[in-house]
Design an enzyme around this catalytic site. Structure first.
Site, PDB file in Angstrom:
ATOM      1  N   THR A   1       0.827  -1.211   0.000  1.00  0.00           N
ATOM      2  CA  THR A   1       0.000   0.000   0.000  1.00  0.00           C
ATOM      3  C   THR A   1       0.861   1.260   0.000  1.00  0.00           C
ATOM      4  O   THR A   1       2.086   1.187  -0.124  1.00  0.00           O
ATOM      5  CB  THR A   1      -1.028  -0.046   1.165  1.00  0.00           C
ATOM      6  OG1 THR A   1      -1.952   1.027   0.994  1.00  0.00           O
ATOM      7  CG2 THR A   1      -0.362   0.062   2.526  1.00  0.00           C
TER       8      THR A   1
ATOM      9  N   LYS B   1       3.451   1.468  -3.806  1.00  0.00           N
ATOM     10  CA  LYS B   1       2.857   0.699  -4.909  1.00  0.00           C
ATOM     11  C   LYS B   1       3.665   0.797  -6.204  1.00  0.00           C
ATOM     12  O   LYS B   1       3.649  -0.127  -7.018  1.00  0.00           O
ATOM     13  CB  LYS B   1       1.416   1.156  -5.170  1.00  0.00           C
ATOM     14  CG  LYS B   1       0.439   0.743  -4.083  1.00  0.00           C
ATOM     15  CD  LYS B   1      -0.977   1.152  -4.466  1.00  0.00           C
ATOM     16  CE  LYS B   1      -1.982   0.678  -3.440  1.00  0.00           C
ATOM     17  NZ  LYS B   1      -3.372   0.944  -3.864  1.00  0.00           N
TER      18      LYS B   1
ATOM     19  N   ASP C   1      -6.706  -3.769  -7.757  1.00  0.00           N
ATOM     20  CA  ASP C   1      -7.651  -2.645  -7.593  1.00  0.00           C
ATOM     21  C   ASP C   1      -8.621  -2.522  -8.775  1.00  0.00           C
ATOM     22  O   ASP C   1      -9.816  -2.283  -8.594  1.00  0.00           O
ATOM     23  CB  ASP C   1      -6.890  -1.322  -7.436  1.00  0.00           C
ATOM     24  CG  ASP C   1      -6.397  -1.106  -6.009  1.00  0.00           C
ATOM     25  OD1 ASP C   1      -6.953  -1.719  -5.084  1.00  0.00           O
ATOM     26  OD2 ASP C   1      -5.440  -0.329  -5.828  1.00  0.00           O
TER      27      ASP C   1
ATOM     28  N   GLY D   1     -10.865  12.206 -10.709  1.00  0.00           N
ATOM     29  CA  GLY D   1      -9.642  11.865  -9.997  1.00  0.00           C
ATOM     30  C   GLY D   1      -8.611  11.299 -10.955  1.00  0.00           C
ATOM     31  O   GLY D   1      -8.973  10.770 -12.017  1.00  0.00           O
TER      32      GLY D   1
ATOM     33  N   GLY E   1      -5.445   9.965  -9.305  1.00  0.00           N
ATOM     34  CA  GLY E   1      -4.436   9.415  -8.407  1.00  0.00           C
ATOM     35  C   GLY E   1      -4.352   7.906  -8.537  1.00  0.00           C
ATOM     36  O   GLY E   1      -4.791   7.320  -9.539  1.00  0.00           O
ATOM     37  N   GLY E   2      -3.790   7.268  -7.500  1.00  0.00           N
ATOM     38  CA  GLY E   2      -3.540   5.825  -7.542  1.00  0.00           C
ATOM     39  C   GLY E   2      -4.785   5.002  -7.822  1.00  0.00           C
ATOM     40  O   GLY E   2      -4.765   4.104  -8.672  1.00  0.00           O
TER      41      GLY E   2
ATOM     42  N   THR F   1      -6.397  18.853 -10.917  1.00  0.00           N
ATOM     43  CA  THR F   1      -5.170  19.232 -11.634  1.00  0.00           C
ATOM     44  C   THR F   1      -5.261  18.633 -13.033  1.00  0.00           C
ATOM     45  O   THR F   1      -5.096  17.423 -13.225  1.00  0.00           O
ATOM     46  CB  THR F   1      -3.927  18.679 -10.904  1.00  0.00           C
ATOM     47  OG1 THR F   1      -4.009  19.062  -9.532  1.00  0.00           O
ATOM     48  CG2 THR F   1      -2.637  19.177 -11.518  1.00  0.00           C
TER      49      THR F   1
ATOM     50  N   GLU G   1      -3.484  18.609 -15.660  1.00  0.00           N
ATOM     51  CA  GLU G   1      -2.324  17.940 -16.260  1.00  0.00           C
ATOM     52  C   GLU G   1      -2.311  16.446 -15.938  1.00  0.00           C
ATOM     53  O   GLU G   1      -1.923  15.625 -16.759  1.00  0.00           O
ATOM     54  CB  GLU G   1      -1.016  18.598 -15.779  1.00  0.00           C
ATOM     55  CG  GLU G   1      -0.492  19.667 -16.711  1.00  0.00           C
ATOM     56  CD  GLU G   1      -0.658  19.314 -18.194  1.00  0.00           C
ATOM     57  OE1 GLU G   1      -0.152  18.242 -18.580  1.00  0.00           O
ATOM     58  OE2 GLU G   1      -1.295  20.070 -18.943  1.00  0.00           O
TER      59      GLU G   1
ATOM     60  N   GLY H   1     -17.886   2.013  -2.022  1.00  0.00           N
ATOM     61  CA  GLY H   1     -16.444   1.814  -2.106  1.00  0.00           C
ATOM     62  C   GLY H   1     -15.967   0.546  -1.419  1.00  0.00           C
ATOM     63  O   GLY H   1     -14.998  -0.075  -1.852  1.00  0.00           O
TER      64      GLY H   1
HETATM   65  N1  LIG Z   1     -12.438   1.341  -2.348  1.00  0.00           N
HETATM   66  C1  LIG Z   1     -11.186   1.010  -2.555  1.00  0.00           C
HETATM   67  O1  LIG Z   1     -10.827  -0.167  -2.674  1.00  0.00           O
HETATM   68  C2  LIG Z   1     -10.175   2.111  -2.691  1.00  0.00           C
HETATM   69  C3  LIG Z   1      -8.952   1.881  -3.347  1.00  0.00           C
HETATM   70  C4  LIG Z   1      -8.039   2.943  -3.482  1.00  0.00           C
HETATM   71  C5  LIG Z   1      -8.340   4.181  -2.932  1.00  0.00           C
HETATM   72  N2  LIG Z   1      -9.528   4.349  -2.271  1.00  0.00           N
HETATM   73  C6  LIG Z   1      -9.890   5.669  -1.717  1.00  0.00           C
HETATM   74  O2  LIG Z   1      -9.889   6.603  -2.793  1.00  0.00           O
HETATM   75  C7  LIG Z   1      -9.485   7.887  -2.359  1.00  0.00           C
HETATM   76  C8  LIG Z   1      -8.317   8.373  -3.233  1.00  0.00           C
HETATM   77  O3  LIG Z   1      -7.203   7.510  -3.031  1.00  0.00           O
HETATM   78  P1  LIG Z   1      -5.913   7.524  -3.989  1.00  0.00           P
HETATM   79  O4  LIG Z   1      -4.989   6.499  -3.460  1.00  0.00           O
HETATM   80  O5  LIG Z   1      -6.319   7.481  -5.427  1.00  0.00           O
HETATM   81  O6  LIG Z   1      -5.321   8.995  -3.640  1.00  0.00           O
HETATM   82  P2  LIG Z   1      -4.242   9.868  -4.454  1.00  0.00           P
HETATM   83  O7  LIG Z   1      -3.383   9.013  -5.300  1.00  0.00           O
HETATM   84  O8  LIG Z   1      -3.614  10.736  -3.417  1.00  0.00           O
HETATM   85  O9  LIG Z   1      -5.154  10.771  -5.434  1.00  0.00           O
HETATM   86  C9  LIG Z   1      -6.043  11.711  -4.881  1.00  0.00           C
HETATM   87  C10 LIG Z   1      -6.964  12.281  -5.952  1.00  0.00           C
HETATM   88  O10 LIG Z   1      -7.978  13.069  -5.309  1.00  0.00           O
HETATM   89  C11 LIG Z   1      -7.957  14.395  -5.864  1.00  0.00           C
HETATM   90  N3  LIG Z   1      -8.330  15.362  -4.819  1.00  0.00           N
HETATM   91  C12 LIG Z   1      -7.830  15.441  -3.567  1.00  0.00           C
HETATM   92  N4  LIG Z   1      -8.435  16.421  -2.890  1.00  0.00           N
HETATM   93  C13 LIG Z   1      -9.333  16.990  -3.741  1.00  0.00           C
HETATM   94  C14 LIG Z   1     -10.273  18.052  -3.625  1.00  0.00           C
HETATM   95  N5  LIG Z   1     -10.399  18.741  -2.483  1.00  0.00           N
HETATM   96  N6  LIG Z   1     -11.040  18.333  -4.685  1.00  0.00           N
HETATM   97  C15 LIG Z   1     -10.916  17.655  -5.846  1.00  0.00           C
HETATM   98  N7  LIG Z   1     -10.060  16.624  -6.026  1.00  0.00           N
HETATM   99  C16 LIG Z   1      -9.266  16.297  -4.970  1.00  0.00           C
HETATM  100  C17 LIG Z   1      -6.535  14.588  -6.352  1.00  0.00           C
HETATM  101  O11 LIG Z   1      -6.527  15.633  -7.304  1.00  0.00           O
HETATM  102  P3  LIG Z   1      -5.161  16.411  -7.672  1.00  0.00           P
HETATM  103  O12 LIG Z   1      -4.460  15.551  -8.690  1.00  0.00           O
HETATM  104  O13 LIG Z   1      -5.622  17.700  -8.204  1.00  0.00           O
HETATM  105  O14 LIG Z   1      -4.373  16.530  -6.387  1.00  0.00           O
HETATM  106  C18 LIG Z   1      -6.265  13.196  -6.945  1.00  0.00           C
HETATM  107  O15 LIG Z   1      -6.873  13.041  -8.210  1.00  0.00           O
HETATM  108  C19 LIG Z   1      -9.143   7.732  -0.864  1.00  0.00           C
HETATM  109  O16 LIG Z   1     -10.273   8.085  -0.120  1.00  0.00           O
HETATM  110  C20 LIG Z   1      -8.884   6.234  -0.718  1.00  0.00           C
HETATM  111  O17 LIG Z   1      -9.151   5.744   0.585  1.00  0.00           O
HETATM  112  C21 LIG Z   1     -10.452   3.351  -2.159  1.00  0.00           C
END
Ligand SMILES: NC(=O)c1ccc[n+]([C@@H]2O[C@H](COP(=O)([O-])OP(=O)(O)OC[C@H]3O[C@@H](n4cnc5c(N)ncnc54)[C@H](OP(=O)(O)O)[C@@H]3O)[C@@H](O)[C@H]2O)c1
Length: 271
Positions: free
Chosen positions: A64, A68, A104, A127, A129-130, A152, A154, A237
């Site tokens: 995690t 990753k 995932d 979104g 991100g990861g 963002t 980009e 989720g």
């Molecule tokens: N259900 C599941 O199995 C599972 C699996 C993975 C993750 N998740 C959940 O998914 C969420 C994201 O995880 P991640 O690992 O993908 O995180 P990450 O890699 O840090 O990516 C975060 C994303 O959220 C966006 N973001 C953050 N704050 C924001 C705001 N205030 N307004 C708009 N966009 C915002 C970021 O945009 P920018 O690029 O502009 O910063 C980016 O696209 C978390 O809550 C995590 O617990 C769940």
């Protein structure tokens, strides 16, 4: 009971204390009566942690945040799906040979397919991100027309190019949801403690829209509550979390995952 023959699986990350993976995997082992145990290791450096998998004969590891991507160079093989995503969340140790996977995308696809088909549907993914990367790759593979929006822009552009998405943009393009079949929140907006927030104004939700929020803490986010009020089918989720853990369970143990037991453990923990 733990014995000298017990096979050890683990979570490697930093932090790990909040993780529900030990609960979910151990509930599955107990239900099947198999001699496995799952523990968490907080690891700042990934290289010695991967070496420990090999050195200690750990059977499998969930990987995690923040490892990753950085774990990949230390593995012997990476399967096609994980390579495409550019990240692993699972490592399997076969007699010292380490193979990386990413469960995932499969988890998200299975969660969505409980309520909708994917081929030919238009999905808006918010979104980049990861979590979003794995979902975007899985959706494109399933024949979905994909629009990626991110704060963002980009990062949305980069992800769209990587998975060959149909369009991308920033959050000013949220009106794309009006002609979409599926909306996915893959940002942390709405996650505890920011539970009063939603990534999209309620007015943009419509009855034909399947709404999937990958945030699982809280189990029902503001987005899902508003979607239900609008009559939208919703995907929680925690279903993605469950299915990705089930795939890991099967890779680690070779046994079919006891889904109801693992689901019960997850729901109890999430409240
Ligand atoms: N259900 C599941 O199995 C599972 C699996 C993975 C993750 N998740 C959940 O998914 C969420 C994201 O995880 P991640 O690992 O993908 O995180 P990450 O890699 O840090 O990516 C975060 C994303 O959220 C966006 N973001 C953050 N704050 C924001 C705001 N205030 N307004 C708009 N966009 C915002 C970021 O945009 P920018 O690029 O502009 O910063 C980016 O696209 C978390 O809550 C995590 O617990 C769940």
């Amino acid at each position: 009971m733990v014995s000298g023959n017990t096979r050890v699986c683990c979570l490697i990350g930093d932090p790990v204390a909040h993780s529900l993976s030990p609960l979910v995997h151990n509930a599955g082992y107990q239900a099947l009566g198999i001699d496995f145990i799952y523990v968490s290791f907080q690891a700042r450096d990934i290289k010695p942690a991967i070496e420990a998998i090999r050195g200690l004969g750990i059977r499998g590891a969930s990987i995690t945040v923040p490892h990753k991507i950085t774990a990949m160079p230390y593995l012997d093989h990476v399967d096609d799906e994980a390579r495409e995503i550019g990240a692993v969340n699972t490592v399997v140790n076969n007699n010292g040979v380490l193979t990386g996977y990413n469960s995932d995308g499969t988890g998200a696809r299975q969660a969505l397919e409980e309520v909708t088909t994917l081929a030919g549907k238009k999905a808006v993914l918010i979104g980049s991100g990861g979590g979003a990367v794995a979902i975007a790759a899985a959706l494109k593979k399933s024949g979905t027309r994909l629009v990626i929006l991110n704060r963002t822009v980009e990062k949305a552009r980069h992800l769209a190019k990587m998975v060959n998405a149909d369009d991308f943009g920033d959050l000013d393009k949220l009106t794309a949801v009006s002609s979409a079949d599926i909306l996915i929140n893959a940002t942390q907006v709405g996650m505890w403690p920011g539970v009063s927030e939603s990534v999209i104004p309620r007015e943009l939700l419509h009855q034909r829209l399947t709404v999937f929020d990958i945030v699982y803490n809280p189990r029902e986010t503001r987005l899902l509550t508003e979607a239900k009020e609008k009559g939208c089918p919703v995907v929680y989720g925690y279903r993605m979390l469950l299915y990705q853990a089930a795939r890991q369970f099967e890779l680690f143990t070779g046994h079919q995952a006891p889904l109801p037991v693992m689901e019960h453990a997850l729901i109890e923990a999430l409240g």
